[in-house]
Design an enzyme around this catalytic site. Structure first.
Site, mmCIF file in Angstrom:
data_model
loop_
_atom_site.group_PDB
_atom_site.id
_atom_site.type_symbol
_atom_site.label_atom_id
_atom_site.label_comp_id
_atom_site.label_asym_id
_atom_site.label_seq_id
_atom_site.Cartn_x
_atom_site.Cartn_y
_atom_site.Cartn_z
ATOM 1 N N TYR A 161 0.824 -1.209 0.000
ATOM 2 C CA TYR A 161 0.000 0.000 0.000
ATOM 3 C C TYR A 161 0.862 1.264 0.000
ATOM 4 C CZ TYR A 161 -4.663 -1.986 0.874
ATOM 5 O OH TYR A 161 -5.867 -2.629 0.775
ATOM 6 N N LYS A 167 3.196 -15.585 2.372
ATOM 7 C CA LYS A 167 3.433 -16.288 1.102
ATOM 8 C C LYS A 167 4.934 -16.514 1.027
ATOM 9 C CE LYS A 167 1.975 -17.844 -2.916
ATOM 10 N NZ LYS A 167 1.200 -19.086 -3.015
ATOM 11 N N ASP A 225 -2.843 -18.375 0.369
ATOM 12 C CA ASP A 225 -3.816 -19.047 -0.499
ATOM 13 C C ASP A 225 -4.527 -20.165 0.247
ATOM 14 O OD1 ASP A 225 -1.332 -20.268 -0.448
ATOM 15 O OD2 ASP A 225 -1.284 -20.783 -2.575
ATOM 16 N N ASP A 265 -6.396 -7.112 3.950
ATOM 17 C CA ASP A 265 -7.512 -6.435 3.283
ATOM 18 C C ASP A 265 -8.412 -7.479 2.620
ATOM 19 O OD1 ASP A 265 -9.021 -4.271 2.157
ATOM 20 O OD2 ASP A 265 -8.045 -4.724 0.248
ATOM 21 N N ASP A 301 -12.418 -9.176 4.043
ATOM 22 C CA ASP A 301 -13.671 -9.128 3.276
ATOM 23 C C ASP A 301 -14.234 -10.541 3.152
ATOM 24 O OD1 ASP A 301 -13.384 -6.394 2.779
ATOM 25 O OD2 ASP A 301 -14.002 -6.577 0.688
#
Ligand code: IPM
Ligand code: MN
Length: 355
Positions: free
Chosen positions: A142, A190, A222, A246, A250
């Protein structure tokens, strides 16, 4: 107690949902004898319209001078559909998080007894889910430099950067939260592909011996995306970088049945910020139909995290649960049954608090 709260409604449904949170906060103030004042500031698209800047200095001053910030939502379709826009509402939110030093975003995912049957997931998977994300909020892709385009505009790049220090301070919050909960910490990364993720994993491994009572698991993002839906009860506290957090939060909001229900707290410095995880939902703006509960539950987190007032926080979540159980719900939850207006939910909750 005296409390000065900065109110940043933002865009879209922000003003409507914040107005309901104000009703609830004022009712709590009345009931428990607190002296609560509000100061309003502009942020997002409305701030660009008024001043050209999505996070004006005047707003920053209001936040810094407050005991806590209550924030609604940011975003406007006119910017989403214009990838060339020079100033974007979201920059206001990112700058606000960075300037206020809010490096940790706490996003709990829990279920509401009266709503579990509405989740798209099977009841035995979601009933009793209680997990919390600690999302790193002021670093990673970000904010990393360089970012942008090459001269011809034919290539674009973002940079993911993490320092050890940024990981340590976020991870410690996760470890401490786990100690107070079910003592399981999952480091989401990751590390099989990304250098930043390997630094995350290495840093968390180094810290782990300081928290011998906490069991630490390391999982690739993942795989977490899959297991979060398949068996969410496998998780207690999850720590992760900005972008993964983020996306996963959701996804996690589906577990509770509606994104409109999920609150968050942004921590890290003296002034803490509280906001629902949903966005500005422009299609509903001004219609008095949006679900205000994510914002109202964020206000509940505010009493707890910013002021240490657990009874006040609990009363808010109790009345929210009562409203859900009694079917006093907005249309996203009503599903064909009677739907109440945004403003009616705020009135109902405030009256219930004072009854
Ligand atoms: C969130 C939002 C923001 C983010 C956007 C609006 C910049 O999606 O708070 O999760 O990506 O952090
Ligand atoms: Mn998001």
């Amino acid at each position: 107690m005296k409390m000065k709260i900065a109110l940043l409604s933002g865009d879209g449904i922000g003003p409507e949902v914040i107005a309901q949170a104000v009703k609830v906060v004022e009712a709590i103030g009345k009931k428990f004898g607190h002296h609560i004042t509000f100061e309003k500031g502009l942020v997002g698209a409305c701030a660009i319209d008024a001043t050209g800047d999505p996070y004006p200095d005047a707003t920053h001053e209001i936040c810094v001078g407050a005991d806590a910030v209550l924030f609604g939502a940011i975003g406007d379709p006119k910017y989403d559909n214009d990838p060339k826009a020079k100033v974007r509402p979201e920059q206001g939110l990112l700058r606000m998080r960075q300037k206020l030093g809010l490096f940790a975003n706490v996003r709990p995912t829990f279920t509401f007894p009266s709503l579990v049957h509405k989740s798209p997931l099977k009841l035995d998977r979601v009933d009793g889910v209680d997990l919390v994300f600690f999302r790193e909020l002021t670093g990673g892709i970000y904010f990393g430099e360089p970012r942008g385009r090459n001269e011809q505009g034919t290539k674009a790049f973002d940079t993911n950067v993490y320092s050890k220090e940024e990981i340590v301070r976020l991870a410690r919050m996760g470890f401490e939260a786990a100690q107070k909960r079910r003592k399981l910490l999952t480091c989401v990364d990751k590390a099989n592909v990304m250098a930043t993720s390997r630094l995350w994993r290495e840093t968390v491994q180094e810290l782990a011996p300081e928290y011998p009572d906490v069991k630490v698991e390391y999982e690739f993002v993942d795989a977490v995306a899959m297991r979060l839906i398949q068996w969410p009860k496998a998780y207690d506290v999850l720590i992760t970088e900005n972008l993964f957090g983020d996306i996963l939060t959701d996804e996690a909001s589906v577990i509770s049945g509606s994104m409109g229900l999920m609150p968050s707290a942004s921590l890290g410095a003296k002034v803490k910020l509280f906001e629902p995880i949903h966005g500005s939902y422009p299609q509903a703006a001004g219609k008095d139909i949006a679900n205000p509960l994510g914002t109202i539950l964020s206000a509940s987190m505010m009493f707890d995290y910013a002021f240490g007032l657990e009874a006040e926080a609990k009363l808010i979540s109790d009345v929210v649960n009562q409203s859900l159980a009694e079917g006093i719900v907005t249309e996203d939850i009503a599903e064909g049954g009677k739907a109440y207006k945004t403003s009616e939910i705020g009135d109902w909750l405030a009256a219930r608090i004072l009854s």
